[in-house]
Scaffold this active site. Structure first.
Site, PDB file in Angstrom:
ATOM      1  N   ASP A 197       0.885  -1.164   0.000  1.00 58.12           N
ATOM      2  CA  ASP A 197       0.000   0.000   0.000  1.00 58.12           C
ATOM      3  C   ASP A 197       0.920   1.210   0.000  1.00 58.12           C
ATOM      4  O   ASP A 197       1.401   1.641   1.044  1.00 58.12           O
ATOM      5  CB  ASP A 197      -0.898  -0.012   1.249  1.00 58.12           C
ATOM      6  CG  ASP A 197      -1.837   1.176   1.282  1.00 58.12           C
ATOM      7  OD1 ASP A 197      -2.218   1.678   0.211  1.00 58.12           O
ATOM      8  OD2 ASP A 197      -2.195   1.616   2.397  1.00 58.12           O
ATOM      9  N   GLU A 257      -1.096  -1.165  -4.836  1.00 59.21           N
ATOM     10  CA  GLU A 257      -2.342  -0.427  -5.040  1.00 59.21           C
ATOM     11  C   GLU A 257      -2.142   0.595  -6.146  1.00 59.21           C
ATOM     12  O   GLU A 257      -1.187   1.361  -6.139  1.00 59.21           O
ATOM     13  CB  GLU A 257      -2.782   0.286  -3.765  1.00 59.21           C
ATOM     14  CG  GLU A 257      -4.117   1.000  -3.928  1.00 59.21           C
ATOM     15  CD  GLU A 257      -4.636   1.570  -2.638  1.00 59.21           C
ATOM     16  OE1 GLU A 257      -5.234   0.814  -1.854  1.00 59.21           O
ATOM     17  OE2 GLU A 257      -4.420   2.769  -2.414  1.00 59.21           O
ATOM     18  N   ASP A 280      -2.805   1.069   6.919  1.00 58.95           N
ATOM     19  CA  ASP A 280      -1.885   0.787   5.807  1.00 58.95           C
ATOM     20  C   ASP A 280      -1.396  -0.662   5.847  1.00 58.95           C
ATOM     21  O   ASP A 280      -1.188  -1.274   4.804  1.00 58.95           O
ATOM     22  CB  ASP A 280      -0.683   1.741   5.846  1.00 58.95           C
ATOM     23  CG  ASP A 280      -1.125   3.182   5.976  1.00 58.95           C
ATOM     24  OD1 ASP A 280      -1.396   3.801   4.941  1.00 58.95           O
ATOM     25  OD2 ASP A 280      -1.220   3.660   7.123  1.00 58.95           O
TER      26      ASP A 280
END
Length: 188
Positions: A7, A68, A141
């Site tokens: 992430d 991501e 996260d």
């Protein structure tokens, strides 16, 4: 399959590694968040992220990296920082010959919760349940990095089938064009 989920972010970059088994069975191997101070110069922040990611790649030896995808963000600076961190991570993977796949937040949410508009609490709860963790991963996260890895692990068979179908279609198209060209040449 060993998947490293990332992430990306400049202030907090979530990292995870999971091992996929048969079916939808997945096991969490490691999770952490790399933090960089906001008052530090950009190049130093990216170097900190790069060093951490390279260490993880060398230590855990993932088969694939799931990052991501920057999809949309109201704050251009946040989107830019996320994209830059993602680029550093993709570059580190490319140097090691590791495949990289990008997944949108809605793809990840849909994979782990069944709802592409799920909130962070729902994603965290499902990640905790799917991986049979004793405690919820924090901060968000870390949970997001695990969710990315789970999403890729579960989507990988479909991605492989799609790639094989696209390769087959391209080969069929090449053969068809060659046949048409040969017939046109013969007709002259």
């Amino acid at each position: 399959m060993r998947v490293m989920g990332v992430d990306p972010g400049l202030t907090r970059c979530g990292l995870s590694v999971i091992e996929g088994g048969t079916g939808r069975r997945v096991i969490a191997l490691d999770v952490d968040v790399v933090r960089t101070p906001s008052d530090e110069p950009l190049h130093r922040r990216l170097l900190t992220i790069s060093d951490a990611v390279e260490y993880w790649m060398d230590t855990h030896r993932p088969d694939v990296i799931a990052i991501e995808r920057v999809f949309a963000n109201q704050n251009a600076n946040t989107a830019m920082g996320t994209a830059q961190a993602g680029g550093v991570i993709a570059l580190a993977a490319a140097k090691r010959g590791i495949d990289v796949h990008f997944h949108t937040p809605s793809e990840v949410k849909a994979a782990v919760t069944g709802n592409g508009r799920a909130d962070k609490a729902q994603v965290t709860a499902m990640v905790t349940r799917i991986l049979a963790l004793q405690t919820k991963p924090t901060p968000a996260d870390a949970a997001d990095a695990l969710a990315l890895a789970i999403c890729h692990c579960w989507r990988a068979p479909m991605i492989a089938r799609m790639a094989a179908a696209e390769a087959l279609a391209a080969e069929q198209q090449r053969k068809y064009k060659a046949t048409i060209k040969a017939k046109a040449k013969a007709a002259r």
